[in-house]
Design a protein around this motif. Sequence first.
Motif, PDB file in Angstrom:
ATOM      1  N   MET A   1      22.483  -1.037  13.215  1.00  0.00           N
ATOM      2  CA  MET A   1      22.918   0.453  12.960  1.00  0.00           C
ATOM      3  C   MET A   1      22.524   1.211  11.249  1.00  0.00           C
ATOM      4  O   MET A   1      22.112   2.015  11.138  1.00  0.00           O
ATOM      5  CB  MET A   1      24.068  -0.009  13.018  1.00  0.00           C
ATOM      6  N   SER A   2      23.357   0.140  10.250  1.00  0.00           N
ATOM      7  CA  SER A   2      21.919   0.675   9.056  1.00  0.00           C
ATOM      8  C   SER A   2      20.827   1.099   9.052  1.00  0.00           C
ATOM      9  O   SER A   2      20.315   2.026   8.124  1.00  0.00           O
ATOM     10  CB  SER A   2      22.317  -0.624   8.205  1.00  0.00           C
ATOM     11  N   GLU A   3      19.572   0.753   9.737  1.00  0.00           N
ATOM     12  CA  GLU A   3      17.807   1.495  10.646  1.00  0.00           C
ATOM     13  C   GLU A   3      17.789   2.954  10.209  1.00  0.00           C
ATOM     14  O   GLU A   3      17.747   3.480  10.256  1.00  0.00           O
ATOM     15  CB  GLU A   3      18.213  -0.127  10.644  1.00  0.00           C
ATOM     16  N   LEU A   5      21.184   4.695  10.438  1.00  0.00           N
ATOM     17  CA  LEU A   5      21.757   5.190   9.333  1.00  0.00           C
ATOM     18  C   LEU A   5      21.102   5.741   8.889  1.00  0.00           C
ATOM     19  O   LEU A   5      20.423   6.806   7.739  1.00  0.00           O
ATOM     20  CB  LEU A   5      22.726   5.015   9.336  1.00  0.00           C
ATOM     21  N   ALA A   6      19.919   5.348   8.179  1.00  0.00           N
ATOM     22  CA  ALA A   6      19.117   5.121   6.736  1.00  0.00           C
ATOM     23  C   ALA A   6      17.662   5.840   7.343  1.00  0.00           C
ATOM     24  O   ALA A   6      17.467   7.643   6.672  1.00  0.00           O
ATOM     25  CB  ALA A   6      17.944   4.351   6.414  1.00  0.00           C
ATOM     26  N   LYS A   7      17.472   5.929   8.751  1.00  0.00           N
ATOM     27  CA  LYS A   7      16.587   7.160   9.640  1.00  0.00           C
ATOM     28  C   LYS A   7      17.060   8.735   9.553  1.00  0.00           C
ATOM     29  O   LYS A   7      16.813   9.439   9.565  1.00  0.00           O
ATOM     30  CB  LYS A   7      16.092   6.616  10.354  1.00  0.00           C
ATOM     31  N   ALA A  10      21.684   8.405  14.505  1.00  0.00           N
ATOM     32  CA  ALA A  10      22.772   7.334  15.021  1.00  0.00           C
ATOM     33  C   ALA A  10      23.284   7.521  16.779  1.00  0.00           C
ATOM     34  O   ALA A  10      23.913   9.001  16.478  1.00  0.00           O
ATOM     35  CB  ALA A  10      23.611   6.361  14.521  1.00  0.00           C
ATOM     36  N   ARG A  27      22.313  13.554  10.280  1.00  0.00           N
ATOM     37  CA  ARG A  27      21.572  13.849   9.268  1.00  0.00           C
ATOM     38  C   ARG A  27      21.334  15.603   8.889  1.00  0.00           C
ATOM     39  O   ARG A  27      20.001  15.340   9.566  1.00  0.00           O
ATOM     40  CB  ARG A  27      21.087  13.289   8.054  1.00  0.00           C
ATOM     41  N   ASP A  33      24.133  14.853   1.857  1.00  0.00           N
ATOM     42  CA  ASP A  33      24.355  14.082   2.551  1.00  0.00           C
ATOM     43  C   ASP A  33      25.447  14.084   3.520  1.00  0.00           C
ATOM     44  O   ASP A  33      26.414  13.879   4.054  1.00  0.00           O
ATOM     45  CB  ASP A  33      25.030  12.971   1.589  1.00  0.00           C
ATOM     46  N   TRP A  35      26.397  15.420   7.771  1.00  0.00           N
ATOM     47  CA  TRP A  35      26.250  14.929   8.872  1.00  0.00           C
ATOM     48  C   TRP A  35      26.378  15.843  10.087  1.00  0.00           C
ATOM     49  O   TRP A  35      27.772  16.041   9.729  1.00  0.00           O
ATOM     50  CB  TRP A  35      25.977  13.449   9.334  1.00  0.00           C
TER      51      TRP A  35
END
Length: 74
Positions: A1-3, A5-7, A10, A27, A33, A35
Amino acid sequence: MSEALAKGHALVWLSGEKIHGGYALQRIDDDADHWLLIKMDDAAADARRNPVSTEPRSVMSGCALDEIAASEGE
C-alpha cells in the motif's frame, strides 16, 4: 500500500456502514497533496445513492459535519 500511495494511485475495498465496495484513490496534485476518491463500478455501485445527503451524521459520534467542523475550531 505504501508503494501505491507513493506512486499516487491505490485501489481499496471499503466495508463500512455508509460506504462499501471498490474505490480508487488518485493523487491529483503532487504539490498540494490533493487526492480524489473515486467509486469503482462494482456490485455496490449505485449512482442514485448519496450518503453525504441521506446519511449526514457521523457513524462514530452521531454529529453532523458542521458540528464536527465547529468542534475542531475550539
